[in-house]
Design an enzyme around this catalytic site. Structure first.
Site, PDB file in Angstrom:
ATOM      1  N   TYR A 142     -13.648  11.793 -19.941  1.00 24.36           N
ATOM      2  CA  TYR A 142     -15.198  12.158 -20.490  1.00 24.36           C
ATOM      3  C   TYR A 142     -15.927  13.006 -19.361  1.00 24.36           C
ATOM      4  O   TYR A 142     -16.868  13.926 -19.895  1.00 24.36           O
ATOM      5  CB  TYR A 142     -15.674  11.002 -20.649  1.00 24.36           C
ATOM      6  N   GLY A 160     -25.398  10.793 -18.340  1.00 27.68           N
ATOM      7  CA  GLY A 160     -25.239   9.805 -19.491  1.00 27.68           C
ATOM      8  C   GLY A 160     -24.014   9.222 -18.960  1.00 27.68           C
ATOM      9  O   GLY A 160     -23.106   9.423 -18.705  1.00 27.68           O
ATOM     10  N   SER A 195     -30.630   9.970 -16.510  1.00 31.33           N
ATOM     11  CA  SER A 195     -30.623  10.384 -17.904  1.00 31.33           C
ATOM     12  C   SER A 195     -31.103   9.430 -18.838  1.00 31.33           C
ATOM     13  O   SER A 195     -30.951   8.347 -18.491  1.00 31.33           O
ATOM     14  CB  SER A 195     -29.062  10.464 -18.202  1.00 31.33           C
ATOM     15  N   TYR A 248     -33.272  13.521 -24.220  1.00 32.96           N
ATOM     16  CA  TYR A 248     -32.839  14.272 -25.101  1.00 32.96           C
ATOM     17  C   TYR A 248     -33.946  13.664 -26.282  1.00 32.96           C
ATOM     18  O   TYR A 248     -33.930  12.821 -26.991  1.00 32.96           O
ATOM     19  CB  TYR A 248     -31.606  13.742 -25.708  1.00 32.96           C
ATOM     20  N   THR A 256     -34.119  18.345 -22.120  1.00 38.94           N
ATOM     21  CA  THR A 256     -32.958  18.902 -22.087  1.00 38.94           C
ATOM     22  C   THR A 256     -32.894  19.738 -23.471  1.00 38.94           C
ATOM     23  O   THR A 256     -33.124  19.104 -24.564  1.00 38.94           O
ATOM     24  CB  THR A 256     -31.393  18.009 -22.159  1.00 38.94           C
ATOM     25  N   ARG A 280     -16.518  18.253 -28.479  1.00 38.41           N
ATOM     26  CA  ARG A 280     -15.745  17.871 -27.491  1.00 38.41           C
ATOM     27  C   ARG A 280     -14.234  17.260 -27.806  1.00 38.41           C
ATOM     28  O   ARG A 280     -14.001  16.281 -27.995  1.00 38.41           O
ATOM     29  CB  ARG A 280     -16.258  16.680 -26.505  1.00 38.41           C
ATOM     30  N   LYS A 300     -34.505  21.899 -19.068  1.00 39.47           N
ATOM     31  CA  LYS A 300     -33.103  21.972 -18.693  1.00 39.47           C
ATOM     32  C   LYS A 300     -32.174  22.606 -19.594  1.00 39.47           C
ATOM     33  O   LYS A 300     -32.166  22.025 -21.081  1.00 39.47           O
ATOM     34  CB  LYS A 300     -32.680  20.456 -18.163  1.00 39.47           C
ATOM     35  N   HIS A 336     -24.965  22.697 -19.357  1.00 39.38           N
ATOM     36  CA  HIS A 336     -24.495  21.245 -19.512  1.00 39.38           C
ATOM     37  C   HIS A 336     -23.036  21.030 -18.790  1.00 39.38           C
ATOM     38  O   HIS A 336     -22.638  20.208 -19.038  1.00 39.38           O
ATOM     39  CB  HIS A 336     -24.727  21.141 -20.962  1.00 39.38           C
ATOM     40  N   GLY A 360     -20.951  23.761 -11.836  1.00 41.89           N
ATOM     41  CA  GLY A 360     -20.002  24.063 -10.962  1.00 41.89           C
ATOM     42  C   GLY A 360     -20.213  24.269  -9.414  1.00 41.89           C
ATOM     43  O   GLY A 360     -19.370  24.638  -8.813  1.00 41.89           O
ATOM     44  N   ARG A 367     -19.997  23.142  -6.170  1.00 41.82           N
ATOM     45  CA  ARG A 367     -19.145  22.154  -5.205  1.00 41.82           C
ATOM     46  C   ARG A 367     -19.200  22.153  -3.863  1.00 41.82           C
ATOM     47  O   ARG A 367     -18.794  21.185  -3.068  1.00 41.82           O
ATOM     48  CB  ARG A 367     -17.692  22.429  -5.728  1.00 41.82           C
ATOM     49  N   GLY A 369     -23.474  17.490 -10.533  1.00 42.10           N
ATOM     50  CA  GLY A 369     -23.207  16.691 -11.672  1.00 42.10           C
ATOM     51  C   GLY A 369     -21.890  16.042 -11.248  1.00 42.10           C
ATOM     52  O   GLY A 369     -21.907  14.957 -10.436  1.00 42.10           O
TER      53      GLY A 369
HETATM   54  C1  LIG Z   1     -20.268  12.931 -17.653  1.00 42.68           C
HETATM   55  C2  LIG Z   1     -21.678  13.597 -17.662  1.00 42.68           C
HETATM   56  C3  LIG Z   1     -22.625  13.243 -18.494  1.00 42.68           C
HETATM   57  C4  LIG Z   1     -23.879  14.267 -18.616  1.00 42.68           C
HETATM   58  N1  LIG Z   1     -24.952  13.545 -19.291  1.00 42.68           N
HETATM   59  C5  LIG Z   1     -26.016  14.330 -19.325  1.00 42.68           C
HETATM   60  C6  LIG Z   1     -26.890  13.867 -19.728  1.00 42.68           C
HETATM   61  O1  LIG Z   1     -27.040  12.720 -20.067  1.00 42.68           O
HETATM   62  N2  LIG Z   1     -28.283  14.709 -19.800  1.00 42.68           N
HETATM   63  C7  LIG Z   1     -28.344  15.880 -19.528  1.00 42.68           C
HETATM   64  O2  LIG Z   1     -29.232  16.785 -19.574  1.00 42.68           O
HETATM   65  N3  LIG Z   1     -27.187  16.429 -19.039  1.00 42.68           N
HETATM   66  C8  LIG Z   1     -26.107  15.818 -18.845  1.00 42.68           C
HETATM   67  N4  LIG Z   1     -24.682  16.448 -18.313  1.00 42.68           N
HETATM   68  C9  LIG Z   1     -25.055  17.619 -17.884  1.00 42.68           C
HETATM   69  C10 LIG Z   1     -25.307  17.668 -16.160  1.00 42.68           C
HETATM   70  O3  LIG Z   1     -26.772  17.207 -16.304  1.00 42.68           O
HETATM   71  C11 LIG Z   1     -25.205  19.100 -15.440  1.00 42.68           C
HETATM   72  O4  LIG Z   1     -25.861  19.790 -16.512  1.00 42.68           O
HETATM   73  C12 LIG Z   1     -23.479  19.393 -15.381  1.00 42.68           C
HETATM   74  O5  LIG Z   1     -22.828  18.275 -15.206  1.00 42.68           O
HETATM   75  C13 LIG Z   1     -23.551  20.178 -14.087  1.00 42.68           C
HETATM   76  O6  LIG Z   1     -22.367  20.685 -14.143  1.00 42.68           O
HETATM   77  P1  LIG Z   1     -21.395  20.101 -12.906  1.00 42.68           P
HETATM   78  O7  LIG Z   1     -20.828  18.794 -13.529  1.00 42.68           O
HETATM   79  O8  LIG Z   1     -20.226  21.156 -12.945  1.00 42.68           O
HETATM   80  O9  LIG Z   1     -22.001  20.029 -11.779  1.00 42.68           O
HETATM   81  C14 LIG Z   1     -23.760  15.422 -18.048  1.00 42.68           C
HETATM   82  C15 LIG Z   1     -22.698  15.888 -17.297  1.00 42.68           C
HETATM   83  C16 LIG Z   1     -21.603  14.836 -17.332  1.00 42.68           C
HETATM   84  C17 LIG Z   1     -20.569  15.480 -16.461  1.00 42.68           C
END
Ligand SMILES: Cc1cc2nc3c(=O)[nH]c(=O)nc-3n(C[C@H](O)[C@H](O)[C@H](O)COP(=O)(O)O)c2cc1C
Length: 385
Positions: free
Chosen positions: A27, A82, A109, A131, A157, A166, A257, A281, A314, A316, A335
């Site tokens: 996930y 989330g 979130s 959201y 967002t 997904r 966002k 995202h 992305g 890191r 993230g």
């Molecule tokens: C497990 C997970 C849950 C996420 N949930 C949300 C969320 O609730 N709201 C949101 O705006 N973005 C959400 N995102 C997107 C992150 O805010 C972010 O844009 C993204 O993870 C950045 O990329 P990275 O994981 O490669 O750093 C989620 C990402 C992940 C991995």
């Protein structure tokens, strides 16, 4: 593994992959459809290369950044994620307190399970990401609740008007609302550490967790039930008209966002918003959308020079962060690596990852021959050939 043995974000991910049931790890790790955008986010960093300066007298350096009059210790923060609490007990609390201690922003979130009032009390200054429904009757009481709780930064967002495809979650049997399946039971049995320290601990301390931060009603709904009106309740109706209305109603900062097009950034300025986060995202929405780092320069060019453009997707390494700053970003959000750090080593893991990233930013700023991150710009970077 002791905290000091974690040397890079990858060490946390390796341990998190072993500790988390595969459907939970999947996930977090997954993108949509063929994962093109998730992978592109990482590959894009190879398309830019630094042009370091020598003999620059870099003995004293600063990586602090300024945003709306506030100074942050480093140019990165924790992105909203989330249902993070399925990876670590009270994961959002861990993010909020660790980020606050390190002088970094954390975005909570709306799809979280710890009441937002508790998080803001624990870590004043936490941002809220929603959201938002395209329905003013639902929006108004939610914003009123956020104001009462003391939130000052509202992140909206815009890249999730509908749920994305997904497939990986479907194949793994991971769903929101959450369903207890035979495969989850099996994974629980084969990951006893997660079962005891996350699953059972959460059930024993709070029963079935509830999404408490989606609407004005703090009692929310259980993570295994579909709320009246559906989980995505009216999100597909949200448009610029709502943003103009929110602007009149919300006295604090508003950040969009999921901005991926310069025209949307220009509209955000026109609507009187306070910043944008260039994001796809993490490759979890429109597969085939361009990498965040590639989308960034056009967005920066579309807005006034002092308008904050932030970015995620992305990132890191400290060098990744420095590339985005050189291309005009003010702040970067991280993230998945933060979830990996929390899953692997809790609060200490998140603190250690932050420390690693700060050190990488500092060392590489020095190697670039730049003493102050605020002076890092296009002179230090070029397209890689
Ligand atoms: C497990 C997970 C849950 C996420 N949930 C949300 C969320 O609730 N709201 C949101 O705006 N973005 C959400 N995102 C997107 C992150 O805010 C972010 O844009 C993204 O993870 C950045 O990329 P990275 O994981 O490669 O750093 C989620 C990402 C992940 C991995």
């Amino acid at each position: 593994m002791s905290r000091r043995q974690f040397l890079s974000h990858q060490d946390f991910e390796d341990l998190a992959r072993r500790r988390l049931p595969s459907m939970v790890y999947g996930y977090v790790a997954g993108g949509t459809e063929d994962g093109l955008t998730r992978d592109a986010n990482r590959q894009a960093f190879r398309d830019y290369a630094f042009m370091p300066r020598g003999l620059a007298g870099i003995a004293v350096r600063s990586q602090a950044v300024e945003l709306w009059g506030q100074t942050w210790a480093s140019p990165f923060g924790i992105a909203p994620m989330g249902v993070a609490a399925i990876c670590r007990h009270q994961c959002d609390r861990i993010f909020a307190s660790t980020a606050a201690q390190a002088g970094l922003p954390f975005i909570l979130s709306g799809l979280s399970t710890e009441p937002l009032e508790n998080i803001q009390r624990q870590a004043p200054g936490t941002w809220y990401q929603g959201y938002l429904p395209g329905d003013k009757q639902k929006l108004e009481p939610l914003l009123a609740r956020l104001k009462r709780a003391g939130f000052e930064v509202l992140v909206v967002t815009i890249d999730t008007p509908v749920g994305a495809n997904r497939e990986n979650n479907q194949r793994a049997g991971f769903t929101i609302p959450f369903k207890l399946s035979a495969s989850l039971v099996w994974q629980g049995l084969t990951h006893p550490r997660w079962s005891l320290s996350v699953f059972m601990r959460t059930l024993l301390s709070q029963g079935i967790p509830r999404f408490t931060n989606v609407s004005a009603d703090p009692s929310g709904f259980r993570i295994n039930e579909e709320p009246a009106g559906g989980l995505r309740g009216g999100r597909d109706r949200l448009d610029w008209e709502h943003l103009r209305w929110i602007r009149k109603y919300w006295p604090g900062k508003i950040v969009l966002k999921g901005v991926a097009h310069p025209e949307d950034a220009r509209l955000a300025v026109e609507c009187g918003l306070d910043g944008v986060i260039v994001s796809n995202h993490g490759g979890r929405q429109l597969d085939g959308a361009q990498a965040s780092l590639h989308a960034l320069p056009a967005v920066v060019a579309a807005v006034p020079a002092d308008f904050p453009v932030m970015v995620d997707g992305g990132f890191r390494r400290g060098t990744d962060i420095l590339k985005a700053i050189a291309l005009g970003a003010r702040m970067v959000f991280i993230g998945r690596p933060m979830i990996h750090a929390a899953a692997a080593h809790g609060e200490q893991g998140v603190a250690r990852l932050i420390e690693i990233l700060k050190t990488e930013v500092d060392t590489n700023l020095a190697l670039l021959g730049c003493t102050d991150l605020r002076e890092l710009d296009g002179r230090y970077i070029t397209k890689a050939r």
